[in-house]
Write an enzyme that holds these catalytic residues in place. Structure first.
Site, PDB file in Angstrom:
ATOM      1  CE  LYS A  14      -4.477  -1.638   1.176  1.00 14.29           C
ATOM      2  NZ  LYS A  14      -5.532  -1.837   2.146  1.00 14.29           N
ATOM      3  NE  ARG A  36      -7.990  -8.028  -0.020  1.00 13.33           N
ATOM      4  CZ  ARG A  36      -7.530  -7.265  -1.001  1.00 13.33           C
ATOM      5  NH1 ARG A  36      -6.541  -6.414  -0.768  1.00 13.33           N
ATOM      6  NH2 ARG A  36      -8.055  -7.346  -2.211  1.00 13.33           N
TER       7      ARG A  36
END
Ligand code: 9MG
Length: 279
Positions: free
Chosen positions: A226, A260
């Site tokens: 991210k 995840r």
């Protein structure tokens, strides 16, 4: 906290005595976050799923619409066209299938076709979302997001990010309880990067334990590749593996039970070592 997550046909151990679970990301979106459409073709996506299974994945998360900041929504039919063939192809692969969607119609159709979990970045707020899953046995991942993917990173603001996310999740859990959906089907997610600045993400990561204790549900953390890692490392998405592993380890050290990730093999290795040391 419960020792298992009821996940459709599967009952997954989330006890502290088990290795934290790894949810592998299988995007079938041409504009997807970091795989840039690589897995658009069905056979490529199936091969990717097989690789994840060989690497020890615990849950496969299939997504047909990119949720990266600034991304455009996909039509209902467009999303079904991407996701349904994969559900049919993978439903007997031996691993639970999660569907990353906020559309009630996609939830309904994929669960009817054999999906075991719905991962909703919108926290099941769309009208009809809870009704779409209520009668099944699928797991629900309830994520917090401020605004929507198109506008969420423009100027995220909170009074107190940990308290605000916690209040949102409490409210969603109460709404879910009203639908008589069993608690052992639920997990929570603070939604790293979904309407959060770097400081907000770090505050949430540090306070995973508090969130999990006050909500008394297993927490899923999605930090892989991210932009917060990009900001910390000043590195493009394809150079964020080490940062992603560090973030996954920090999340589980603070109490997360599911991560995840894009890089399943590396994450399974990291968590296996971490778990052996911390058991
Ligand atoms: C779909 N998606 C992208 N990032 C995510 C995250 O952090 N958590 C969950 N549950 N889903 C995500």
């Amino acid at each position: 906290m419960q020792s298992h997550l009821q996940c459709g046909r599967y009952r997954l151990s989330i006890a502290a005595t088990s290795r934290p679970l790894v949810m592998g990301i299988l995007n079938v979106t041409p504009d997807s976050f970091s795989d840039a459409g690589k897995y658009h073709a069905l056979d490529t996506a199936i091969s990717h799923a097989e690789e994840m299974i060989a690497a020890g994945v615990d849950i496969i998360d299939i997504g047909g619409e990119s949720t990266r900041p600034g991304s455009q929504p996909v039509s209902l039919q467009g999303e079904l066209d991407r996701v349904m063939p994969l559900v049919y192809a993978l439903r007997d692969c031996g691993k639970p299938l999660s569907i990353d969607t906020y559309k009630p119609e996609v939830m309904r159709e994929t669960v009817a076709a054999g999906a075991d979990m719905i991962n909703d970045i919108n926290g099941f707020r769309a009208p009809g979302a809870l009704a779409a899953v209520a009668e099944s046995d699928c797991a629900l991942c309830i994520m917090h997001m401020q605004k929507d993917p198109l506008s969420m990173q423009l100027k995220p603001e909170y009074q107190d990010v940990v308290a605000d996310v916690s209040t949102f999740l409490h409210e969603r859990i109460a709404a879910i309880a009203q639908m008589n959906i069993a608690r052992d089907r639920l997990c929570i997610d603070p939604g790293f990067g979904f309407g959060k600045s770097l400081a907000h993400n770090i505050a949430l990561l540090k306070n995973i334990g508090q969130l999990q204790t006050s909500l008394d549900l297993p927490l899923l953390a999605g930090l892989s590749r991210k932009s917060m890692l990009g900001a910390l490392l000043d590195k493009p998405v394809e150079q964020r593996l080490a940062g992603s592993l560090a973030a996954a380890l920090a999340a589980v050290a603070n109490g997360a039970r599911i991560v995840r990730v894009h890089d399943v093999a590396e994450t399974v290795d990291a968590l296996t070592v971490w778990h052996a040391i911390n058991q």
